[in-house]
Each structure stands twice: as C-alpha cells, then as structure tokens.
Design an enzyme around this catalytic site. Structure first.
Site, mmCIF file in Angstrom:
data_model
loop_
_atom_site.group_PDB
_atom_site.id
_atom_site.type_symbol
_atom_site.label_atom_id
_atom_site.label_comp_id
_atom_site.label_asym_id
_atom_site.label_seq_id
_atom_site.Cartn_x
_atom_site.Cartn_y
_atom_site.Cartn_z
ATOM 1 N N LYS A 77 0.856 -1.186 0.000
ATOM 2 C CA LYS A 77 0.000 0.000 0.000
ATOM 3 C C LYS A 77 0.895 1.239 0.000
ATOM 4 O O LYS A 77 1.981 1.220 0.594
ATOM 5 C CB LYS A 77 -0.866 -0.029 1.267
ATOM 6 C CG LYS A 77 -1.877 1.107 1.379
ATOM 7 C CD LYS A 77 -2.661 0.962 2.682
ATOM 8 C CE LYS A 77 -3.785 1.970 2.802
ATOM 9 N NZ LYS A 77 -4.558 1.782 4.063
ATOM 10 N N SER A 152 -9.559 1.673 3.160
ATOM 11 C CA SER A 152 -8.734 2.531 2.331
ATOM 12 C C SER A 152 -7.717 1.765 1.471
ATOM 13 O O SER A 152 -7.206 2.313 0.506
ATOM 14 C CB SER A 152 -7.997 3.527 3.225
ATOM 15 O OG SER A 152 -7.068 2.860 4.060
ATOM 16 N N SER A 176 -9.519 -1.068 7.145
ATOM 17 C CA SER A 176 -9.015 -0.879 5.777
ATOM 18 C C SER A 176 -8.390 -2.089 5.106
ATOM 19 O O SER A 176 -8.101 -2.042 3.919
ATOM 20 C CB SER A 176 -8.010 0.262 5.753
ATOM 21 O OG SER A 176 -8.713 1.462 5.742
HETATM 22 N N1 GLN Z 1 -12.844 3.722 6.904
HETATM 23 C C1 GLN Z 1 -12.136 3.963 8.122
HETATM 24 C C2 GLN Z 1 -11.667 5.385 8.193
HETATM 25 O O1 GLN Z 1 -11.846 6.097 7.244
HETATM 26 C C3 GLN Z 1 -10.981 2.997 8.254
HETATM 27 C C4 GLN Z 1 -9.784 3.405 7.520
HETATM 28 C C5 GLN Z 1 -8.560 2.575 7.799
HETATM 29 O O2 GLN Z 1 -8.635 1.511 8.396
HETATM 30 N N2 GLN Z 1 -7.414 3.114 7.387
HETATM 31 O O3 GLN Z 1 -11.138 5.808 9.167
#
Ligand code: GLN
Length: 476
Positions: A77, A152, A176
């Site tokens: 990532k 994400s 994410s």
């Molecule tokens: N969707 C969640 C957020 O926006 C989780 C994101 C993540 O785990 N990086 O915070």
C-alpha cells in the site's frame, strides 16, 4: 498457456522443482497488471527492478538457498516505506517524496526473498472506506468495475483479486484491510495492535494503526505474518513477544466456543443476504461440533462514534508534520512563512483529510477535550473490557465484516455519514486492538462477495488462523 497464478503454498513446490521460474511468474503477473490498468490498483509498478530481483531469487531457489517467501510477489500500500522509492500515502502533499529507508515490514519481506512489485493506490492517508478519496483516482472492483474495491487499502485488494500479485500488505486502522478484502472476495487479516512493527508506516491514528495482509488463503496470510511480525527496536509499541510458527499450527483445530454479538445481526442497516450468510456460517460451525451462543453486547452503538473521535484527534496531530518545510509538496504561491504552511496544507490535502484535521482539532480543543476526546478514551476502555470479558468465556467472536457488499462508485458522495456507518463492524476490533480476520462467505444475488469476520483474543493469532483455516474450508 499455463496459468502461473495460484496461492503461494501451491506455487512454492513448483518453484522449488523449477517447473516454473520466478521470472516466468513475475512476467505473467506484470502482464496482468498492465492489462488491467483501468482498475487503478497501482500508483507505481517497479517493472524492471522486480524482473532483476526475480532472476536473483530464482538463482537462490536453484541452489536451495531461497528464503521463506522466495518467489512470492507482494504489493505494498502507498503507506509503507520502501527505500529509494516514492511514497505518497495517496496524497498530493507528499509529491516527489522518496523514502530514505525501508519500513520494518518491507525489510523483513525483502530479507525473506519476497519480490515487491509496486506501491498500491489508497485513500489519502488511509482515510476512507472506498478508495474514492485517493489523489490518484478511484480504485475499481475487479469483479464489477462500476463498483468500489473498498478502502482505504482498495488498490491492495484489487491487485490480489486481479492476479497482479500473490499477496498485498495494507494498513488497517478501522477496517481498511478487512473491508476491501470482503468487497473483493479475499482473506484479510488485521493482527493485534503491536504484533507487527509500525516503523515506516505512514501514521494515520497511531494507537489504532496496524499493518495487515491480503491473500487468497488463510495459509498464505499465516506464511507472511510469520515473517513480518515480531518485536522491533524502531517501534516501542511492537510487542516483545515471540512469533509462533503460525503455518505449522494450522492443521489442528479444536472444538471452540463462539460468541455472536446479539446486536450485530439485528441491525436494520444490515443487507439481508449478509445476515443470512452469517447465520448459515454459524449453523455450519454448530454442525461441526462447535458451540455457538448469541451474546448480549450493549456497546456496539458506541464503537463508531468512539472510533471517529479518537482517530480524527490522532490524525490532526500526526498530520501536523506536513507543513511544506520537511516533506514533499510546497505551495509556490506563498510569500511568508505562515503562508507556506497555510497554502501548502490548503492545496496539498484534499477535502476529507481537511475535514478530519478540523474535527480532530475540535475534539482536542480546550473547551471540547473533556466532553469528546477524554470521554471517547473512557468509552474505548469500556469497549475493551467488555470484549475481553466475552473473550474470557469464548474463543472467538463472529460477526459480518461489512453492512453491505461493494457499493457503486459515487454512492456516498453526498452522504459521508452513511459511509462512516458502513464501518460499524470493523471498528470494533480496532477500538479494542484485537486481531480479526475477514473470510469470503459466498456471494449475494448480484454475485458480489460477502465477508465474515472472526475476532480473536490479544496475540492469539495462532489460534485465530488455525480456526480461520478450518472455517475457510467449511464455508467454501
Ligand atoms: N474507513 C475507516 C476510516 O476512514 C478505516 C480506515 C482505515 O482503516 N485506514 O477511518
């Protein structure tokens, strides 16, 4: 043509006997990668470099000296540092930034002879549930290109599903890894907080952030975790506990006691087919002789507000370092120092990130700190204690991974709150810091994958993976 793409446990013996070479594998995966550019899974592909590394690793394999991940093609990532390679966290503010060091995760992958194919697209600084908040554009779901891959770490999930790499390393702060894994029909593991070093991971919310693994099988997750987990002098929050040989323990599942949190399946916002598939999964476990109980848990509704208050607070301080002086992008419209800060941050961060920095600064402000930030910390403790109580009596907690299957691109453009609510089931393990894994659990009527989530106790990844491996075969 022979399809060289398969799970790593299947590929490994083929490489060892040289029925296939690393170079052939890499060339095929690069072909898949370039043929499916429209998915927008990668921000950078390291073509030439991976081909060269494949030749070196193949020699090692021939001599019987290949490391535990020799020949595994891995994507990172765009939140994970790889020495002398660009790192942007999906943000304009890190334009032209090249990492001068390897994340501990990267270093361990390379030392095990994994082959890194490139950096993968994601929501800016990991903030999002759809990879639509990405500076490099939305990631599309390989199973239906009108839909999101999740977020994400959407690019990391799409790349594994679309056969561009065997495994991806993402980051999971509130879901994410697990949510995009569910949307793309993959296995997604978020280990306990502190199981994998955060050194070299771009920080979003430091008391939640964990590296996580996307793979086709639980076994591949275990193979990678074994390599990247463990203590690290560069990260004091990386637990000083030995790393078990996860892969050797997968074959011996016991009889387990499983808790299903009553509120999770009663939630009106839950897609009916996900509820049905979750109940079906639990039925199959009962038939295998496991005990499944529906357990009362009154704190579910507090998990999401607690999560969003705390992560925004942490993000607002973590992102203060991006000021146009130290890293990446600097506005050329500024004439004073103050203008450098203001214009760089105004131009460098996109809408969602700015919103979260403002919300985070608000909950930390003198007049709001007690009623928001401090209160959320207290609720976090209550949630941790309640989860620990349940895991004192049960081996695992099972719940859906997501409230719905992959949604269409732009579905939540005017309704960010509903997008936040879709994280309901994943934030629970994140708030508590517990290990959790999402497994594919069939498809809905539109043929979109459904995920089922298993939460284990702190640092009991060995037991969690063993159970997941068993559960994976039952629900297949
Ligand atoms: N969707 C969640 C957020 O926006 C989780 C994101 C993540 O785990 N990086 O915070």
């Amino acid at each position: 043509m022979f399809d060289h793409y398969c799970s790593f446990s299947v590929l490994r013996p083929l490489l060892a006997s040289q029925k296939v070479t690393c170079i052939e594998v890499v060339e095929e995966l690069l072909q898949h990668t370039h043929a499916q550019k429209d998915l927008n899974a990668f921000v950078n592909v390291y073509d030439q470099e991976i081909v060269e590394n494949a030749a070196v690793v193949n020699e090692k394999i021939k001599q019987g000296k290949g490391g535990p991940l020799a020949g595994m093609v891995v994507g990172l990532k765009d939140m994970i540092a790889y020495k002398n390679h660009p790192l942007q966290a999906g943000s304009k503010i890190l334009t032209n930034y090249v990492s001068p060091f390897d994340a501990t995760v990267t270093e361990r992958l390379l030392a095990a002879d994994a082959l890194i194919i490139g950096h993968q697209n994601c929501d800016e600084f990991g903030m999002g549930s759809s990879s639509e908040n990405a500076y490099f554009g939305t990631v599309l779901n390989p199973l239906d290109k009108t839909r999101v891959a999740g977020g994400s770490s959407g690019g990391s999930a799409a790349a594994v599903k679309a056969k561009m790499c065997h495994v991806s390393i993402g980051t999971d702060t509130g879901g994410s890894v697990r949510q995009p894994a569910a949307f793309c029909g993959l296995v997604g593991l978020k280990p306990s907080y502190g199981r994998i070093s955060r050194h070299g991971l771009v920080a979003y919310a430091s008391s939640f952030d964990t590296a996580g693994i996307f793979a086709h099988t639980v076994e591949d997750c275990a193979t990678v975790l074994e390599v990247i987990a463990g203590p690290d002098l560069f990260d004091d929050t990386a637990a000083d506990r030995p790393v078990p040989c996860y892969t050797h323990l997968l074959d011996h599942p016991g009889r387990y006691k499983i808790a299903c949190l009553a509120g999770t399946l009663g939630n009106g916002g839950l897609q009916t087919e996900i509820k049905e598939h979750t109940l079906h999964g639990l039925e199959l476990l009962k038939k295998e002789g496991h005990q499944v109980d529906h357990v009362h848990f009154s704190l579910l509704k507090y998990a999401l507000p607690t999560y969003y208050i705390l992560v925004n607070a942490e993000a607002s301080t973590n992102l203060a370092r991006f000021d146009g002086i130290r890293y990446g992008y600097r506005s050329n419209q500024a004439t004073t120092l103050e203008e450098v800060y203001i214009k760089t941050r105004t131009e460098g961060f996109a809408k969602e990130v700015k919103k979260r920095i403002m919300l985070g600064s608000f909950v930390l402000s003198a007049s709001q700190c007690e009623t928001h930030y401090v209160k959320a910390l207290k609720v976090r403790n209550l949630i941790k204690k309640a989860m620990q109580d349940i895991l004192g009596q049960y081996d695992f907690i099972i719940l859906p991974t997501t409230t719905a299957t992959a949604f269409r691109v732009n579905s939540f453009a005017n309704d960010p709150l509903s997008m936040y609510w879709s994280d309901l089931y994943t934030v629970l393990a994140s708030v508590a810091g517990l290990p959790a894994i999402s497994l594919p659990n069939g498809v809905d009527q539109k043929k979109l994958p459904i995920g089922i989530q298993v939460i284990g106790n702190y640092f009991e990844e060995a037991k969690l993976l063993t159970f997941a491996c068993h559960f994976e075969t039952i629900i297949k």
